[in-house]
Design a protein around this motif. Structure first.
Motif, mmCIF file in Angstrom:
data_model
loop_
_atom_site.group_PDB
_atom_site.id
_atom_site.type_symbol
_atom_site.label_atom_id
_atom_site.label_comp_id
_atom_site.label_asym_id
_atom_site.label_seq_id
_atom_site.Cartn_x
_atom_site.Cartn_y
_atom_site.Cartn_z
ATOM 1 N N LEU A 86 0.821 -1.210 0.000
ATOM 2 C CA LEU A 86 0.000 0.000 0.000
ATOM 3 C C LEU A 86 0.856 1.260 0.000
ATOM 4 O O LEU A 86 0.518 2.258 -0.650
ATOM 5 N N ALA A 87 1.964 1.229 0.731
ATOM 6 C CA ALA A 87 2.846 2.398 0.756
ATOM 7 C C ALA A 87 3.387 2.678 -0.637
ATOM 8 O O ALA A 87 3.435 3.840 -1.086
ATOM 9 N N GLU A 88 3.779 1.626 -1.355
ATOM 10 C CA GLU A 88 4.280 1.801 -2.720
ATOM 11 C C GLU A 88 3.167 2.286 -3.645
ATOM 12 O O GLU A 88 3.371 3.170 -4.481
ATOM 13 N N LEU A 89 1.980 1.712 -3.468
ATOM 14 C CA LEU A 89 0.859 2.092 -4.318
ATOM 15 C C LEU A 89 0.451 3.542 -4.101
ATOM 16 O O LEU A 89 0.173 4.283 -5.054
ATOM 17 N N SER A 90 0.426 3.978 -2.842
ATOM 18 C CA SER A 90 -0.048 5.329 -2.531
ATOM 19 C C SER A 90 0.879 6.406 -3.072
ATOM 20 O O SER A 90 0.464 7.554 -3.269
ATOM 21 N N ALA A 91 2.141 6.054 -3.314
ATOM 22 C CA ALA A 91 3.080 7.018 -3.877
ATOM 23 C C ALA A 91 2.874 7.213 -5.373
ATOM 24 O O ALA A 91 3.411 8.161 -5.956
ATOM 25 N N LEU A 92 2.068 6.334 -5.991
ATOM 26 C CA LEU A 92 1.949 6.344 -7.443
ATOM 27 C C LEU A 92 0.524 6.543 -7.941
ATOM 28 O O LEU A 92 0.294 7.236 -8.932
ATOM 29 N N ALA A 93 -0.430 5.906 -7.272
ATOM 30 C CA ALA A 93 -1.810 5.905 -7.757
ATOM 31 C C ALA A 93 -2.545 7.153 -7.271
ATOM 32 O O ALA A 93 -2.241 7.698 -6.208
ATOM 33 N N PRO A 94 -3.531 7.616 -8.027
ATOM 34 C CA PRO A 94 -4.321 8.763 -7.573
ATOM 35 C C PRO A 94 -5.096 8.399 -6.320
ATOM 36 O O PRO A 94 -5.470 7.241 -6.121
ATOM 37 N N PRO A 95 -5.373 9.373 -5.439
ATOM 38 C CA PRO A 95 -6.021 9.060 -4.160
ATOM 39 C C PRO A 95 -7.430 8.521 -4.297
ATOM 40 O O PRO A 95 -7.947 7.900 -3.365
ATOM 41 N N ASP A 96 -8.072 8.734 -5.449
ATOM 42 C CA ASP A 96 -9.429 8.230 -5.616
ATOM 43 C C ASP A 96 -9.472 6.902 -6.377
ATOM 44 O O ASP A 96 -10.543 6.452 -6.798
ATOM 45 N N VAL A 97 -8.316 6.249 -6.567
ATOM 46 C CA VAL A 97 -8.316 4.940 -7.207
ATOM 47 C C VAL A 97 -9.131 3.966 -6.352
ATOM 48 O O VAL A 97 -9.190 4.095 -5.126
ATOM 49 N N ILE A 98 -9.785 3.031 -6.993
ATOM 50 C CA ILE A 98 -10.585 2.030 -6.272
ATOM 51 C C ILE A 98 -9.659 0.917 -5.799
ATOM 52 O O ILE A 98 -8.929 0.329 -6.611
#
Length: 320
Positions: A86-98
């Motif tokens: 999740l930490a890796e994902l949150s640095a890349l994906a938009p905050p409203d990604v599902i």
């Protein structure tokens, strides 16, 4: 709607393969030899009815994905790997990604909601296996499994309905449920037997210890005011693939592959946590948790103890 399957092992690979077969846009995130095998040869899905190799797009890390509006990230890694993922994902994906958790246990959605606004829980009933790079096995047919879905912490919206529709189209039984976490707690009780398959070995020899672990779990859920349905599962029976039955669940497979980690802290350990919070003794789940973790750390094969040896160790252990 594109599905980004983050952690394309047994469960993630089977879900991604079925969605891809039905024409859905799918990208897998895998790693190591599994990533290389899928990249070079495609993902092979073996079921009781077919063996098919699918050219599903695959990357080896989230940074290789160009995220776009409408993406659904399916979390399918083990819970002990979720926080880093999740930490890796949150640095890349938009905050409203599902973000939808197709994982065992009940902690993943809570971790995801700290970082993402749109989080969904999926109650996964999918007997599957991943023991060879590039190959996943799914043992139910004609329905591949069950994937009930709902918004976290509760509720049903258009996205939950769309996910259920996509899963149903992809040969899963899927219902959009406003109380999906109740069902995930019910599945948690089933998963308490995973550590028994590790410590005692698969089969009927561990049945009494599984019963004891689930009795503790039921008592803890009752004390917590969690009204989980009992017997969460599917009517379909596990069927052989090429004459071979599934030999063990996800924890047994982790030990067999020598991953060095196991999910017991978030399965049996969840019951231990609830027991400590509400004054319910959980010695069986605590001993299973400790032994399964030790076996994973030390690279031991499944079957550390006989049932009699476990019960003797239980008599000499401290209260959970």
């Amino acid at each position: 709607m594109r599905f980004v399957v983050y952690g394309a092992g047994a469960v993630g690979g089977a879900i991604g393969a079925r969605l891809f077969q039905r024409g859905h846009d799918v990208t897998l995130i895998a790693r190591g030899a599994h990533y290389e095998a899928i990249r070079d040869r495609g993902l092979r899905l073996d079921t009781p009815e077919e063996s098919v190799t699918l050219p599903i797009p695959v990357v080896d890390r989230p940074s290789a994905v160009t995220f776009r509006p409408g993406d659904v990230v399916l979390l399918t890694m083990k819970t002990q790997d979720t926080l880093a993922a999740l930490a890796e994902l949150s640095a890349l994906a938009p905050p409203d990604v599902i973000v939808a958790s197709a994982q065992n246990g009940v902690e993943n959605e809570r971790l995801a909601l700290r970082l993402f606004r749109r989080v969904y829980g999926i109650c996964v009933l999918l007997p599957s296996a991943f023991l060879e790079p590039g190959v996943v096995e799914a043992y139910l047919a004609p329905q591949t499994g069950g994937l009930d879905v709902g918004r976290y912490p509760d509720g049903v919206d258009d996205t939950a309905e769309a996910l259920a529709e996509a899963f149903t189209d992809a040969t899963f039984v899927s219902v959009a449920r406003p109380d999906v976490m109740r069902y995930k707690y019910g599945k948690l009780l089933t998963n308490l037997g995973n550590a028994v398959e590790v410590v005692i070995g698969p089969g009927e020899q561990g049945a009494e210890i599984i019963r004891l672990a689930r009795d503790e779990g039921t008592a803890c859920l009752r004390a917590s005011g969690i009204d989980a349905p009992s017997g969460v599962g599917m009517a379909s029976q596990i069927r052989p693939i090429r004459g071979r039955l599934r030999t063990g669940g996800s924890s047994h497979q982790s030990l067999s592959r020598g991953t060095g980690t196991i999910e017991a802290d978030y399965l049996n350990g969840e019951i231990v946590l609830l027991g400590r919070e509400h004054g319910v003794p959980t010695p069986v789940n605590e001993l299973l948790r400790r032994l399964a973790n030790r076996m994973a750390r030390e690279g031991l094969p499944p079957g550390l103890m006989t049932p009699e040896e476990f019960l003797t160790a239980l008599d000499g252990s401290a209260p959970g």
